[in-house]
Design an enzyme around this catalytic site. Structure first.
Site, PDB file in Angstrom:
ATOM      1  N   ILE A 136       0.752  -1.209  -0.462  1.00 58.02           N
ATOM      2  CA  ILE A 136       0.052   0.094   0.328  1.00 58.02           C
ATOM      3  C   ILE A 136       1.110   1.026   0.031  1.00 58.02           C
ATOM      4  CG2 ILE A 136      -2.311  -1.175   1.289  1.00 58.02           C
ATOM      5  CD1 ILE A 136      -0.978  -0.449   3.893  1.00 58.02           C
ATOM      6  N   ASP A 137       0.664   2.810  -0.467  1.00 58.63           N
ATOM      7  CA  ASP A 137       1.468   3.136  -0.685  1.00 58.63           C
ATOM      8  C   ASP A 137       1.734   3.675   0.601  1.00 58.63           C
ATOM      9  OD1 ASP A 137       0.459   2.890  -3.434  1.00 58.63           O
ATOM     10  OD2 ASP A 137      -0.771   4.432  -2.984  1.00 58.63           O
TER      11      ASP A 137
END
Length: 301
Positions: A136-137
Site C-alpha cells: 500500500i502506498d
C-alpha cells in the site's frame, strides 16, 4: 526455490509472462521475462518463450533466482501487529511509512521494522522486499499481509491473483457522488504522458474497483472501496478517472485540496484463507485519528 501452478479456465490463452506477473503481484513483467530468458520457467517440462499462450491444465514450473544476502538494516521500529502466527503476519501500517527500502528510503521502512521483529521472512520478492506479498502506498494507512515463509507467500500471492483476498478501503473524495454504489472497470498501466504516474490506458492490466457511499458532505463524499484487483494506485487512479479524485492526493488530486498530508485513504479490512490451516481469517482496523478528524470537520462545513 521452485514453484508450480496449473493453468485454470480463466487463465486460458493468457501469455505466460502476463500470467506469472499476475501470480506474483509484486514482480514486474520485465523481471518475469528475465526468468523466461534465463530458462527458469517451463511449461509441461519444456522451455517456452514469453509470448507462449497458456492452455487449461498446463503445468507451469518456475524457479526464483537465489536471494542475495540481505544487507538491509533491521530497525527497532514500533509496529502495530494485528495478527501473527508462524506463517503470516498482518500489520496496521501508519500513514507516512514506506513499505520497503528504495532510493531515498533506505531506513525507517516497514521492512526495516519487520526484519527486527521477525527473524525469518519469505524471500520470494528479493532482498529489498522480504515477506512483502502486496503493497500500500506511503501515505495510505491500514492493513498489510506479510508472509513469513515461501509456502505462505506463494499461497497468498495466488489468492491475490485469483481475487480471493477480500480488501476494503475507506476514502474521502472531491465532489458529491449521487448514486449509492458503483463499479469502475478500467485497465490501468503507466501513463504515457508521465511515466511517474499510472493511468487508465487501453493496453493496461485489468482493474476493477467497487465503491459504496458512506456519507455525503457539501463538496465531498466519504466512500468505501472494495478491490477485485490490486494494481498500483488503483483506487486513486479509478476515482480520478470518474471525476472524484481523492482528497489530499498530491499525484492524482486537484491542485486545490484539503491539507491531509497525502491522500485520504485507509485500508480498513483484509480477509484471506490461511495458507496452512485453510481457515478464513478476516481483520479490520479503524481509520487513524487524522481521518476521523477530517470527517468531523467536513460535517461542520
Amino acid at each position: 526455490m521452485t514453484l508450480q501452478h496449473v493453468v485454470t479456465e480463466t487463465q486460458n490463452k493468457m501469455r505466460i509472462d502476463k500470467l506469472l506477473a499476475d501470480i506474483n503481484p509484486d514482480e514486474s513483467r520485465s523481471r518475469v521475462q528475465g526468468w523466461i530468458t534465463k530458462e527458469l520457467v517451463m511449461v509441461n517440462d519444456e522451455v517456452v518463450k514469453a509470448n507462449y499462450k497458456c492452455q487449461v491444465g498446463d503445468v507451469i514450473t518456475w524457479r526464483i533466482p537465489e536471494v542475495e544476502s540481505l544487507d538491509i538494516e533491521a530497525e527497532n521500529i514500533p509496529l502495530d501487529i494485528v495478527y501473527e502466527d508462524s506463517d503470516v503476519l498482518v500489520v496496521n501500517k501508519p500513514k507516512g511509512m514506506v513499505v520497503h527500502p528504495s532510493a531515498g528510503h533506505q531506513s525507517g521502512t516497514l521492512v526495516n521494522g519487520l526484519l527486527y521483529h521477525c527473524k525469518d521472512l519469505s524471500g520470494i520478492n528479493g532482498i529489498e522486499r522480504p515477506g512483502i506479498v502486496h503493497r500500500i502506498d506511503k501515505d495510505t494507512s491500514g492493513l498489510l499481509l506479510v508472509a513469513k515463509n515461501d509456502k505462505a507467500h506463494t499461497s497468498l500471492s495466488e489468492q491475490l491473483s485469483n481475487k480471493d483476498v477480500k480488501r476494503k478501503y475507506e476514502a474521502v473524495v472531491h465532489g458529491v457522488i449521487n448514486h449509492d454504489t458503483g463499479m469502475v472497470d478500467a485497465p490501468i498501466g503507466r501513463d504515457p504522458k508521465d511515466r511517474q504516474k499510472m493511468g487508465v490506458v487501453e493496453n493496461g492490466k485489468p482493474a476493477v474497483t467497487h465503491f459504496q457511499v458512506l456519507n455525503r458532505f457539501n463538496e465531498f463524499t466519504h466512500i468505501e472501496c472494495q478491490l477485485e484487483t490490486g494494481r498500483t494506485h488503483q483506487i486513486r487512479v479509478h476515482m480520478r478517472y470518474i471525476g472524484f479524485p481523492l482528497v489530499g492526493d498530491p499525484k492524482y488530486g486537484p491542485r486545490k485540496t484539503l491539507d491531509t498530508n497525502g491522500q485520504a485513504l485507509h485500508a480498513r479490512l483484509i480477509g484471506f484463507t490461511h495458507p496452512t490451516t485453510g481457515e478464513w481469517l478476516e481483520f479490520e482496523v479503524e481509520p487513524p485519528a487524522y481521518f476521523k478528524e477530517l470527517l468531523t470537520n467536513l460535517e461542520l462545513m
